[in-house]
Every structure is written in C-alpha cells, then in structure tokens.
Scaffold this active site. Structure first.
Site, PDB file in Angstrom:
ATOM      1  CB  THR A 170      -8.611  20.154  43.340  1.00  0.00           C
ATOM      2  OG1 THR A 170      -8.763  18.733  43.182  1.00  0.00           O
ATOM      3  CG2 THR A 170      -8.767  20.528  44.808  1.00  0.00           C
TER       4      THR A 170
ATOM      5  NE  ARG B 124     -24.345  10.997  32.219  1.00  0.00           N
ATOM      6  CZ  ARG B 124     -25.267  11.884  32.594  1.00  0.00           C
ATOM      7  NH1 ARG B 124     -25.872  11.750  33.757  1.00  0.00           N
ATOM      8  NH2 ARG B 124     -25.597  12.893  31.821  1.00  0.00           N
TER       9      ARG B 124
ATOM     10  CB  ILE C  62     -17.897  12.374  41.196  1.00  0.00           C
ATOM     11  CG1 ILE C  62     -18.689  11.125  40.769  1.00  0.00           C
ATOM     12  CG2 ILE C  62     -18.828  13.539  41.522  1.00  0.00           C
ATOM     13  CD1 ILE C  62     -19.546  10.522  41.847  1.00  0.00           C
TER      14      ILE C  62
ATOM     15  CG  PHE D 114     -14.000   4.912  27.864  1.00  0.00           C
ATOM     16  CD1 PHE D 114     -12.829   4.689  28.560  1.00  0.00           C
ATOM     17  CD2 PHE D 114     -14.662   6.114  28.048  1.00  0.00           C
ATOM     18  CE1 PHE D 114     -12.315   5.645  29.426  1.00  0.00           C
ATOM     19  CE2 PHE D 114     -14.169   7.077  28.900  1.00  0.00           C
ATOM     20  CZ  PHE D 114     -12.988   6.849  29.596  1.00  0.00           C
TER      21      PHE D 114
ATOM     22  CG  HIS E  15      -7.332  14.586  41.669  1.00  0.00           C
ATOM     23  ND1 HIS E  15      -6.034  14.127  41.629  1.00  0.00           N
ATOM     24  CD2 HIS E  15      -8.108  13.492  41.890  1.00  0.00           C
ATOM     25  CE1 HIS E  15      -6.032  12.817  41.813  1.00  0.00           C
ATOM     26  NE2 HIS E  15      -7.279  12.408  41.974  1.00  0.00           N
TER      27      HIS E  15
ATOM     28  CD1 TRP F  67      -2.814   6.455  38.473  1.00  0.00           C
ATOM     29  CD2 TRP F  67      -3.402   8.369  37.460  1.00  0.00           C
ATOM     30  NE1 TRP F  67      -1.666   7.066  38.040  1.00  0.00           N
ATOM     31  CE2 TRP F  67      -2.005   8.242  37.427  1.00  0.00           C
ATOM     32  CE3 TRP F  67      -4.006   9.483  36.897  1.00  0.00           C
ATOM     33  CZ2 TRP F  67      -1.186   9.205  36.826  1.00  0.00           C
ATOM     34  CZ3 TRP F  67      -3.184  10.438  36.307  1.00  0.00           C
ATOM     35  CH2 TRP F  67      -1.798  10.299  36.274  1.00  0.00           C
ATOM     36  CD  GLU F  68      -4.935   3.607  40.738  1.00  0.00           C
ATOM     37  OE1 GLU F  68      -4.197   4.362  41.390  1.00  0.00           O
ATOM     38  OE2 GLU F  68      -6.171   3.792  40.621  1.00  0.00           O
TER      39      GLU F  68
END
Length: 164
Positions: free
Chosen positions: A95, A136, A91, A122, A97, A60-61
């Site tokens: 939920t 990966r 991962i 990316f 999220h 997220w950051e």
C-alpha cells in the site's frame, strides 16, 4: 581552489554528547543500526555514558522524540546535546503507507535540525525489501547507522566552528 582552504568538521567526539532516536519497528535491523552508530561515536572519542538511546514505536514517531530532545537540549545527566541521530527501517509494502511514513519522517527530521540549529544524522532506511535493509545494516552496503553517526559527529564539530 588552490588558494582557498575549505572549512570542514573534524571527526572528534571527545567531550561531545549525542542522542539516538530509534524505531522498534523492524527491530532486528534497527538494532544493528544502533550498534553501528554507537560503535562509530565511541571509536571517535565519545564516552559511552554520553550516548543516550531513545526507542519509539516506528519511523513516524521519530521526529517527535527528536523534537523533545532538541527542545530539552540535554541528556539524562543534564549535559548539552551536540547532535542527534535518527535510526529506523521502513520496508515497502503493498500500500502507499510506505510513502507517507517515509516522507513524514524525513521532513520531520529535517525540520528538527532546521528549527533547533542542531545536527541530526539521518539513518532511516527506506528499502523495497528486507534483504536491501539487511545489506544497509551491516551487510555489503555497510552500516547506515555508522554513517548517520559519522555525519552527526562531523556536523557537530562544523557547527561549533561556524558559531561565533
């Protein structure tokens, strides 16, 4: 196509500077992505001293740290950044999220590249389970950190060619 010569970036890192933004969440996997990215850059001529690694709490950051680096446009030593690399591992859990984090991260990374006209490789894994992420990050599926660095390296050269 035989009369048209396509233009592409070259994998030459000499004299180039890169910054990697990597999440600490799922650090065991992300550290392997970082190793792959740094190895790729160094093997293609980027000096180790010209690679900056910035750690953030999670995926997220990542976009915010990329944004700050792109705005500053420089490494710690005041050298111009030629490209950025985003690395992380999200991962899937039980939920939704996962969906919000992945979507926001990918959108944010793309936005940084577009706003600053700066290549951003990316390498944020979005996997259903830990074995997929491990594959990966140096397993059967290669190292996506290496792949993200390779894309950033090629695009840094191409962008330089395309600018007057």
């Amino acid at each position: 196509m035989s009369q048209v010569t396509p233009q592409a970036g070259h994998l030459v890192g000499a004299g180039r500077k890169f910054a990697i933004v990597a999440s600490r969440f799922n650090e065991r996997i992300v550290d392997r992505l970082i190793e792959g990215a740094v190895d790729c850059l160094v093997r293609h001529g980027v000096e180790a001293a010209d690679v900056r690694v910035v750690k953030v709490p999670g995926a997220w950051e990542i976009p915010l740290a990329l944004e700050e680096l792109a705005r500053a446009g420089e490494t710690e030593e005041g050298k111009k950044i030629d490209g950025l690399i985003a690395l992380g591992a999200v991962i899937r859990g039980e939920t939704p999220h996962f969906d919000y984090v992945c979507s926001a991260c990918a959108s944010g990374v793309a936005g940084v590249s577009e706003r600053h006209r700066l290549p951003v490789g990316f390498g944020v894994l979005t996997c259903d389970n830990s074995p997929q992420a491990e594959e990966r990050a140096g397993g059967k599926a290669g190292n996506k950190g290496w792949d993200a660095a390779l894309a950033a390296l090629e695009m840094a050269d191409l962008v330089r060619q395309l600018r007057p």
